[in-house]
Every structure is written in structure tokens, then in C-alpha cells.
Design an enzyme around this catalytic site. Structure first.
Site, PDB file in Angstrom:
ATOM      1  N   LYS A 165      64.504  45.868  27.373  1.00 17.41           N
ATOM      2  CA  LYS A 165      65.883  45.996  27.883  1.00 17.41           C
ATOM      3  C   LYS A 165      66.278  45.189  29.303  1.00 17.41           C
ATOM      4  CE  LYS A 165      68.992  48.610  29.765  1.00 17.41           C
ATOM      5  NZ  LYS A 165      70.094  47.270  30.148  1.00 17.41           N
ATOM      6  N   GLU A 196      59.003  51.799  38.767  1.00 17.73           N
ATOM      7  CA  GLU A 196      58.965  50.979  40.027  1.00 17.73           C
ATOM      8  C   GLU A 196      60.076  50.912  40.564  1.00 17.73           C
ATOM      9  OE1 GLU A 196      56.120  49.217  41.216  1.00 17.73           O
ATOM     10  OE2 GLU A 196      54.883  49.605  39.573  1.00 17.73           O
ATOM     11  N   CYS A 216      63.060  43.833  45.777  1.00 14.16           N
ATOM     12  CA  CYS A 216      62.829  45.145  46.077  1.00 14.16           C
ATOM     13  C   CYS A 216      61.777  45.182  47.517  1.00 14.16           C
ATOM     14  CB  CYS A 216      62.002  45.954  44.986  1.00 14.16           C
ATOM     15  SG  CYS A 216      60.636  44.778  44.361  1.00 14.16           S
ATOM     16  N   GLU A 244      68.500  52.338  50.913  1.00 12.15           N
ATOM     17  CA  GLU A 244      68.376  50.933  50.557  1.00 12.15           C
ATOM     18  C   GLU A 244      69.515  50.421  50.454  1.00 12.15           C
ATOM     19  OE1 GLU A 244      67.154  50.231  46.297  1.00 12.15           O
ATOM     20  OE2 GLU A 244      65.596  48.783  47.071  1.00 12.15           O
TER      21      GLU A 244
HETATM   22  P1  NAP Z   1      69.372  50.102  37.865  1.00 12.43           P
HETATM   23  O1  NAP Z   1      70.760  50.268  38.060  1.00 12.43           O
HETATM   24  O2  NAP Z   1      68.176  51.332  38.366  1.00 12.43           O
HETATM   25  O3  NAP Z   1      68.901  49.410  36.714  1.00 12.43           O
HETATM   26  C1  NAP Z   1      67.637  49.106  36.038  1.00 12.43           C
HETATM   27  C2  NAP Z   1      67.714  49.118  34.706  1.00 12.43           C
HETATM   28  O4  NAP Z   1      67.858  50.284  34.212  1.00 12.43           O
HETATM   29  C3  NAP Z   1      68.718  48.176  34.104  1.00 12.43           C
HETATM   30  O5  NAP Z   1      68.350  47.345  32.900  1.00 12.43           O
HETATM   31  C4  NAP Z   1      69.789  49.181  33.725  1.00 12.43           C
HETATM   32  O6  NAP Z   1      70.563  48.696  32.862  1.00 12.43           O
HETATM   33  C5  NAP Z   1      68.710  50.246  33.318  1.00 12.43           C
HETATM   34  N1  NAP Z   1      69.454  51.482  33.217  1.00 12.43           N
HETATM   35  C6  NAP Z   1      70.573  52.356  33.848  1.00 12.43           C
HETATM   36  N2  NAP Z   1      70.814  53.355  33.606  1.00 12.43           N
HETATM   37  C7  NAP Z   1      69.664  53.628  32.900  1.00 12.43           C
HETATM   38  C8  NAP Z   1      69.468  54.915  32.248  1.00 12.43           C
HETATM   39  N3  NAP Z   1      70.447  56.317  32.267  1.00 12.43           N
HETATM   40  N4  NAP Z   1      68.401  54.976  31.391  1.00 12.43           N
HETATM   41  C9  NAP Z   1      67.811  53.910  31.308  1.00 12.43           C
HETATM   42  N5  NAP Z   1      67.811  52.762  31.839  1.00 12.43           N
HETATM   43  C10 NAP Z   1      68.966  52.827  32.583  1.00 12.43           C
HETATM   44  O7  NAP Z   1      68.636  49.302  39.108  1.00 12.43           O
HETATM   45  P2  NAP Z   1      69.167  47.860  39.614  1.00 12.43           P
HETATM   46  O8  NAP Z   1      70.522  48.210  40.377  1.00 12.43           O
HETATM   47  O9  NAP Z   1      69.314  46.974  38.190  1.00 12.43           O
HETATM   48  O10 NAP Z   1      68.129  47.220  40.298  1.00 12.43           O
HETATM   49  C11 NAP Z   1      68.025  47.204  41.597  1.00 12.43           C
HETATM   50  C12 NAP Z   1      67.036  48.222  42.036  1.00 12.43           C
HETATM   51  O11 NAP Z   1      65.804  48.094  41.424  1.00 12.43           O
HETATM   52  C13 NAP Z   1      66.746  48.437  43.588  1.00 12.43           C
HETATM   53  O12 NAP Z   1      66.668  49.705  44.063  1.00 12.43           O
HETATM   54  C14 NAP Z   1      65.391  47.658  43.550  1.00 12.43           C
HETATM   55  O13 NAP Z   1      64.679  48.050  44.780  1.00 12.43           O
HETATM   56  C15 NAP Z   1      64.747  48.089  42.512  1.00 12.43           C
HETATM   57  N6  NAP Z   1      63.393  47.130  42.053  1.00 12.43           N
HETATM   58  C16 NAP Z   1      62.350  47.677  42.044  1.00 12.43           C
HETATM   59  C17 NAP Z   1      61.339  46.644  41.874  1.00 12.43           C
HETATM   60  C18 NAP Z   1      59.764  47.299  42.269  1.00 12.43           C
HETATM   61  O14 NAP Z   1      58.973  46.580  41.517  1.00 12.43           O
HETATM   62  N7  NAP Z   1      59.624  48.401  42.617  1.00 12.43           N
HETATM   63  C19 NAP Z   1      61.667  45.516  41.661  1.00 12.43           C
HETATM   64  C20 NAP Z   1      62.740  44.938  41.490  1.00 12.43           C
HETATM   65  C21 NAP Z   1      63.765  46.004  41.678  1.00 12.43           C
HETATM   66  P3  NAP Z   1      71.942  47.945  33.112  1.00 12.43           P
HETATM   67  O15 NAP Z   1      71.772  47.152  34.318  1.00 12.43           O
HETATM   68  O16 NAP Z   1      72.137  47.148  31.920  1.00 12.43           O
HETATM   69  O17 NAP Z   1      73.070  48.962  33.476  1.00 12.43           O
END
Ligand code: NAP
Length: 407
Positions: A99, A174, A208, A311
Site C-alpha cells: 500500500k 521504520e 526521515c 519531528e
Molecule cells: P503516516 O501518516 O504514518 O503514513 C505512512 C503510511 O501509513 C501511509 O501509507 C498511510 O496511508 C498509512 N497509514 C495511515 N494510517 C494508517 C493506519 N491506521 N493503519 C495502517 N496504515 C496507515 O506517515 P507519513 O506522513 O506518510 O510519512 C512521514 C513519516 O514517515 C515521518 O514521520 C517520517 O520520519 C517517517 N519516515 C520514516 C522512514 C524510516 O525509514 N524510518 C522513512 C520515511 C519516512 P495514507 O498516506 O494513504 O493515509
């Protein structure tokens, strides 16, 4: 085929995310191709363990696919991060339900066309689209999907962990970061400044691994801040589809509002905006409704304030002076996150000492974002559970089974 379609994929990634074409072309899409190539060969170089138990038995361990892997990834590096999960999951024999973020689904769709052309058997890779709370939650709750690899925010990671725990799923998380970038006075300052501008603002700070907390030894502080601001102000902001652009757009309005909120908070907490700080005019008519925010540099904040602990995930860094090695190690670790850090010094002993004591999953010394796909990748504390990359990923996506045969 990904390399053949480089330009098409690059353009789609840039349009979906707002990142500059040049970044998608040189980082995101080539890395997606490398992910598949890397794991395709990694499985040719694994070993099985065998243990002889005195004169009683002979053990061998086989690692078998776990079944169906649910793979959920964020919007900041869409194809790069989704393929980082798909490649090892299917290389070791699982099927995958992948996804992408609903904010940036296009290249995942295009990957489906590529894998069809590549004649991957039907059902091996299944890309499902839809918002996280619906589709992502359905994946984590589904009883037949027994392995979940998630990359995203820490709060979402907690929800994923909560959904998976009662079903005893194997989970890799992650999550977010608030990464320290430490510059000692004995560093090669030109290299440290160039590296820090990159680590602060690559992808508009929406990586990230970006170093959002910059700590500079006091004797080098003034020179560093002056040069850092000078170099940062030369970054060319503009239309992401303009070849010259180095700083594109923020992914969406919610993210832009979050960035603005934190810049306001930083001022309330006593911070001084040295550069940026307010949304600029859009660069042209095409980008009229775009979400732009300039690279922003803030000084004068206490280490423990919210701006320095939470963050932001945007083009915003704080710079703080320090006097002693001990002190900066404490600053670096004074944070819930533990994803990555950078240390700039020419003193090798110090580099080893500091690297040993910083609580982050990756410590870069005199560099940033140098990635070898064999090394363990992931975070400590609120930055995650488990590791991706190389052997770690092959182990995550397999189930070890020990066979014990009496002698
Ligand atoms: P996010 O809101 O947590 O979303 C990540 C993924 O999870 C998206 O595909 C999102 O879908 C999905 N999602 C949302 N709610 C969910 C739920 N209840 N159950 C299952 N999946 C769900 O994060 P983001 O805003 O997209 O990304 C930014 C964050 O990712 C930052 O905190 C960044 O630091 C972190 N990140 C970490 C790494 C690493 O390797 N550690 C790498 C990149 C980014 P939708 O977007 O379609 O709603």
C-alpha cells in the site's frame, strides 16, 4: 524496465510529491531499480546454519517464506521505499500486499504495469490503493497477512503495532526521526557545511534521515552559521518540474500547516529566525496553488524545547552551540527518537567515541545519506523496531525452522 522508464517515473514522482525532477531522477527512481537488483542477487549469497549437538544430533536451519506480507509506505520517497519492501519480500518467496500513500500513488501504479510486462505471476505483487485508516488498517487487521513491514510516522506506527499485537504478527516499524547533526571545530568545515545544507534540506527536509538539529562547537559556531546561511540562501527554490530547481514544494497543505505551526512555536520558545520562516510567492502561474516553504534556519533555542524534540518533517533546522563532547552527546540523546545522526570531525578517536555513545540506528561520520544496501537500517527508541536492509530484511521476511536429526 524501471531504468528504461526513468523519465516517465521521475516526472510522475515529482508531480505527486512536489520534489524536484533532478532529485527523483538521481535518487528515487535509480534506488528503486537498485532495490530489486540488490535483493535479486542477495538471495544467491545466503547461507544456511548447521549445528552438531555433541554426538546426539545434527541440526540444520531452513528459512522459509512466511506467506503474505503487508507492506505500507509513506509519501516522501514513494517508489524508493515501497520497492525497498517489495523486493526482499518477494525475493524470498512471499506474496505481497503493498500500500503506497494515497497522497503519492502514481509510481506504485506504474510499477504494476512494469511487473505485468515482466510477467511476474499474478497474485505475487498486489498493490492496493486507498487512505491509511481504511486500507492500511485493513491490511494490519487481516488475519491472513501475518507479516507487516511499515514505514511512516511514529503515531501511525503505534496504531500498526496495536493492531498487529493481538494477532501475533511479525512487525517491522521504520518511524520518524529528529536527527542530530554534530559539527566539531576540528571538522573540514567546507565539507561539513556542504553536507549539512544537503542533510538539512534535501527533499525540502522531508526525508526521515534529515539532520534537523544542528549542533556546532562554539569556537566554529559563528563561521558555521554565517556560511551555512549563505550556502542555504543560494538553493534555488522553484517549480519542481523546472530542471534548475533544488527546492520544490511541500507534499500537501496539512504538512505545510504543520511546518508553519512549528516555525511559530519556535519563535514563542525564544528562537530567532535567521533565514526563511514565511511562505513565499509561488514561483509561477502553474504552481499558483502549490505549497511552498523556504529553507528556514533558527537559532537561540534551548535544547529541550518542543521545536527541538518533535519531528517537523520540513525545511526547518535549528542550530545550537556546544562546548564539550560530553555535552553534545547528551544533547543528541536527549530526544525520544533515535534514527540517524551525523558527526563531522577529523579526529578519528573522537569519531569512534561519539559514534559508540549516540543512540541512533545509523551514525554517519563526515558524510550523510551514503547508503550501502547490505547494512542494517532502522531506528532506536521511537524511531522504530527492527531493521531493514541486506540479511536483516531476508531474515525478517522468512521463518526459521530448525530440523534436528538424531545421530
Ligand atoms: P503516516 O501518516 O504514518 O503514513 C505512512 C503510511 O501509513 C501511509 O501509507 C498511510 O496511508 C498509512 N497509514 C495511515 N494510517 C494508517 C493506519 N491506521 N493503519 C495502517 N496504515 C496507515 O506517515 P507519513 O506522513 O506518510 O510519512 C512521514 C513519516 O514517515 C515521518 O514521520 C517520517 O520520519 C517517517 N519516515 C520514516 C522512514 C524510516 O525509514 N524510518 C522513512 C520515511 C519516512 P495514507 O498516506 O494513504 O493515509
Amino acid at each position: 524496465m524501471i531504468e528504461r522508464d526513468l523519465e516517465k517515473l521521475t516526472r510522475a514522482e515529482s508531480i505527486d510529491t512536489g520534489k524536484p525532477l533532478s532529485l527523483a531522477r538521481t535518487l528515487d527512481i535509480p534506488r528503486a531499480a537498485s532495490n530489486f537488483r540488490f535483493f535479486a542477487t542477495a538471495i544467491l549469497h545466503t547461507e544456511s546454519e548447521a549445528h552438531i549437538t555433541d554426538n546426539l544430533a545434527f541440526n540444520y536451519t531452513v528459512r522459509q517464506p512466511r506467506g503474505i506480507a503487508g507492506l505500507i509506505s509513506p509519501w516522501n520517497l514513494p517508489l524508493y521505499l515501497l520497492s525497498w519492501k517489495i523486493a526482499p519480500a518477494i525475493a524470498v518467496g512471499n506474496t505481497a500486499i503493498a500500500k503506497p500513500s494515497e497522497l503519492t500513488p502514481m509510481t506504485a501504479y506504474m510499477l504494476c504495469e512494469i511487473v505485468r510486462e515482466a510477467e511476474l505471476p499474478n497474485g505475487v505483487l498486489n498493490v492496493v490503493h486507498g487512505a491509511g485508516p481504511n486500507v492500511g488498517a485493513a491490511i494490519t487487521a487481516h488475519p491472513k497477512i501475518n507479516t507487516i513491514s511499515f514505514t511512516g510516522g511514529t503515531l501511525t506506527g503505534r496504531k500498526v503495532a496495536e493492531a498487529c499485537a493481538p494477532l501475533f504478527k511479525k512487525v517491522s516499524l521504520e518511524l520518524g526521526g529528529k536527527n542530530p547533526n554534530i559539527i566539531f571545530a576540528d571538522a573540514d568545515l567546507d565539507a561539513a557545511i556542504a553536507g549539512s545544507v544537503r542533510s538539512s534540506f534535501a527533499n525540502q527536509g522531508q526525508v526521515c534521515l534529515c539532520g534537523s538539529r544542528v549542533f556546532v562547537e562554539r569556537s566554529a559556531y559563528k563561521d558555521f552559521v554565517d556560511c551555512f546561511i549563505d550556502k542555504t540562501s543560494q538553493l534555488k527554490m522553484g517549480d519542481p518540474l523546472d530542471e534548475q530547481t533544488e527546492q520544490g514544494a511541500i507534499v500537501n497543505k496539512t504538512q505545510l500547516e504543520k511546518i508553519k505551526f512549528y516555525v511559530g512555536l519556535a519563535q514563542k520558545e525564544g528562537g530567532k529566525i535567521m533565514l526563511g520562516g514565511a511562505a513565499p510567492q509561488p514561483p509561477n502561474e502553474r504552481c499558483r496553488a502549490g505549497y511552498f516553504f523556504p529553507p528556514t534556519v533558527i537559532t537561540g533555542l534551548p535544547v529541550s524545547c518542543r521545536t527541538n524534540r518533535e519531528e517537523i518533517f520540513g525545511p526547518v533546522v535549528t542550530i545550537t552551540p556546544f562546548d564539550k563532547e560530553e555535552e553534545v552527546i547528551a544533547y543528541a540523546n536527549d530526544c525520544d527518537y533515535g534514527l540517524a545522526s551525523s558527526v563531522w570531525t577529523q579526529n578519528l578517536n573522537r569519531a569512534h567515541r561519539v559514534a559508540e555513545r549516540i543512540n541512533t540506528g545509523t551514525v554517519w561520520v563526515n558524510c550523510w545519506l551514503v547508503r550501502d544496501l547490505r547494512v542494517p537500517f532502522g531506528g532506536m527508541k521511537a524511531s522504530g523496531v527492527g531493521r531493514e536492509g541486506g540479511e536483516e530484511a531476508l531474515r525478517f521476511f522468512t521463518e526459521p525452522k530448525n530440523v534436528c536429526i538424531a545421530k
